[in-house]
Design a protein around this motif. Structure first.
Motif, mmCIF file in Angstrom:
data_model
loop_
_atom_site.group_PDB
_atom_site.id
_atom_site.type_symbol
_atom_site.label_atom_id
_atom_site.label_comp_id
_atom_site.label_asym_id
_atom_site.label_seq_id
_atom_site.Cartn_x
_atom_site.Cartn_y
_atom_site.Cartn_z
ATOM 1 N N ALA A 168 -3.812 10.081 -1.140
ATOM 2 C CA ALA A 168 -2.441 9.964 -0.614
ATOM 3 C C ALA A 168 -1.619 9.001 -1.465
ATOM 4 O O ALA A 168 -0.438 9.259 -1.738
ATOM 5 C CB ALA A 168 -2.480 9.494 0.836
ATOM 6 N N LYS A 169 -2.232 7.894 -1.902
ATOM 7 C CA LYS A 169 -1.518 6.931 -2.760
ATOM 8 C C LYS A 169 -1.140 7.573 -4.098
ATOM 9 O O LYS A 169 -0.044 7.367 -4.585
ATOM 10 C CB LYS A 169 -2.391 5.701 -3.017
ATOM 11 N N SER A 170 -2.051 8.365 -4.669
ATOM 12 C CA SER A 170 -1.761 9.000 -5.963
ATOM 13 C C SER A 170 -0.676 10.044 -5.831
ATOM 14 O O SER A 170 0.123 10.247 -6.730
ATOM 15 C CB SER A 170 -3.023 9.596 -6.579
ATOM 16 N N LYS A 171 -0.631 10.744 -4.677
ATOM 17 C CA LYS A 171 0.409 11.758 -4.454
ATOM 18 C C LYS A 171 1.786 11.104 -4.301
ATOM 19 O O LYS A 171 2.785 11.649 -4.737
ATOM 20 C CB LYS A 171 0.098 12.598 -3.201
ATOM 21 N N SER A 172 1.835 9.921 -3.648
ATOM 22 C CA SER A 172 3.131 9.278 -3.428
ATOM 23 C C SER A 172 3.663 8.640 -4.711
ATOM 24 O O SER A 172 4.838 8.308 -4.780
ATOM 25 C CB SER A 172 3.009 8.228 -2.318
#
Length: 100
Positions: free
Chosen positions: A94-98
């Motif tokens: 999720a952090k990499s997607k944001s």
């Protein structure tokens, strides 16, 4: 207008009817092939595959163990990890997607 067709099931060998209305539905969806399995065998095949068309319709999804490439936490993912490809836990993913 199309007429009902009788087709032999590829799995159980029984005959089933491919109705004119089903043919019209298939055509409206752009499907060019006729069904190869009777409704009973189609349903059984869907259940063994865990749903239809890639959607999860309530069946348990097979999960694979993995270690997150970012934080090192043990996690499970819905695909079989391959060597040389990073796998992330849901938090790091999720952090990499944001970041995009």
């Amino acid at each position: 207008m199309a007429q009902d067709k009788t087709i032999q099931c590829a799995d159980c060998g029984s005959d089933f009817t491919f109705s004119a209305s089903e043919q019209e539905f298939f055509a409206s969806k752009g499907f060019t092939n006729e069904p190869k399995r009777c409704p009973t065998c189609r349903q059984a095949r869907k259940q063994t595959r865990g749903g239809s068309g890639g959607s999860n319709s309530g069946g348990a999804r097979q999960m694979f163990p993995a270690v997150c490439a970012a934080c090192g936490k043990e996690t499970q993912v819905p695909f079989e990890p391959r060597n040389g490809r990073p796998v992330y836990c849901s938090d790091c993913f999720a952090k990499s997607k944001s970041a995009y």
